[in-house]
Enzyme design. Sequence first.
Site, PDB file in Angstrom:
ATOM      1  N   ASP A   8      43.453 -30.155   3.849  1.00 38.70           N
ATOM      2  CA  ASP A   8      44.641 -30.898   4.725  1.00 38.70           C
ATOM      3  C   ASP A   8      44.333 -30.479   6.264  1.00 38.70           C
ATOM      4  OD1 ASP A   8      45.594 -28.401   4.482  1.00 38.70           O
ATOM      5  OD2 ASP A   8      47.141 -29.210   2.958  1.00 38.70           O
TER       6      ASP A   8
ATOM      7  N   ASP B 124      57.883 -25.543  -3.740  1.00 37.01           N
ATOM      8  CA  ASP B 124      58.418 -26.536  -4.610  1.00 37.01           C
ATOM      9  C   ASP B 124      57.402 -27.243  -5.398  1.00 37.01           C
ATOM     10  OD1 ASP B 124      56.746 -27.804  -2.856  1.00 37.01           O
ATOM     11  OD2 ASP B 124      58.350 -29.060  -1.825  1.00 37.01           O
TER      12      ASP B 124
ATOM     13  N   HIS C   4      54.291 -28.036  -4.796  1.00 39.50           N
ATOM     14  CA  HIS C   4      53.169 -29.191  -4.171  1.00 39.50           C
ATOM     15  C   HIS C   4      51.778 -28.465  -3.911  1.00 39.50           C
ATOM     16  CE1 HIS C   4      54.642 -27.707   0.084  1.00 39.50           C
ATOM     17  NE2 HIS C   4      53.198 -27.747   0.151  1.00 39.50           N
TER      18      HIS C   4
ATOM     19  N   GLU D  11      53.498 -33.889  -1.662  1.00 38.72           N
ATOM     20  CA  GLU D  11      54.800 -33.317  -1.733  1.00 38.72           C
ATOM     21  C   GLU D  11      55.567 -33.799  -2.996  1.00 38.72           C
ATOM     22  OE1 GLU D  11      55.731 -31.255   0.501  1.00 38.72           O
ATOM     23  OE2 GLU D  11      55.536 -31.959   2.324  1.00 38.72           O
TER      24      GLU D  11
END
Length: 270
Positions: free
Chosen positions: A72, A141, A143, A148
């Site tokens: 990314d 979380d 991801h 996400e």
Amino acid sequence: MRILIHSDYDRLSKWVAHYVAGKINKAQPTPENPYVLGLPTGSSPIGAYEELVKLYKAGKVSFKNVVTFNMDEYVGIPEDHPESYHFFMWDNLFKYIDIPKENINILDGNAADLEKECNDYEERIKKVGGIDLFLGGIGPDGHIAFNEPGSSLSSKTRIKTLTYDTILANSRFFDNDVNKVPKTALTVGVGTVMSAREVLIIINGYKKARALQKVVEEGVNHMWTVSMLQLHEHGIICCDDEATMEMKVGTVNYFKDIEREALADLPELQ
């Protein structure tokens, strides 16, 4: 899905580095048939990158015939910005090894046409024959990359709006000011990662413990996108003891038992 629980982050990092280097060496890559690595940024892989640099300097592995694709990049910050992922990769790995610059692929968050940049990235991956090993980390979380919670589990490289949780977590790199953190990023999709022939995820520290528990002990769920690893034919999670604090004792003991031989020694380098 294999779960290798290491005693601490240093041991985890050494194991991962030896595993990656061993895979490169075993493949005996050439310019015509390179070994293709998917690579992450963030705190999780730093130890493994340091160990890979040590192995390279010791003559144990070469990256001359390795092609890389990063996961990314933020949208709208210069490549030479100290918090860009271009800068991160050069500062933590690329400038210390013998990988040719033309073999490095990182998404361009300043491209004139961001959608085209994402589509072209997928095409470049296909052109080299796909990714052999995708190395990754996760957020608290669960991801992977910037996929996400709620992201499609078949998603491909695309533009993604970041959640407040991710922006807040990353603000520590931007003077603890959430207003300085980019709100969007380009990211490979869950489907992009899972299309790799092998996926190895690093999960360390207590902050990732809840995510690890969800990923290992519960089902595949788009709210914990790395849980898709359960369906991968060759998926590995390398974690440390601290990251297992939310898992059942029986689960931890089970994986330590069945992987005791793999945990006893570092992967061999040919």
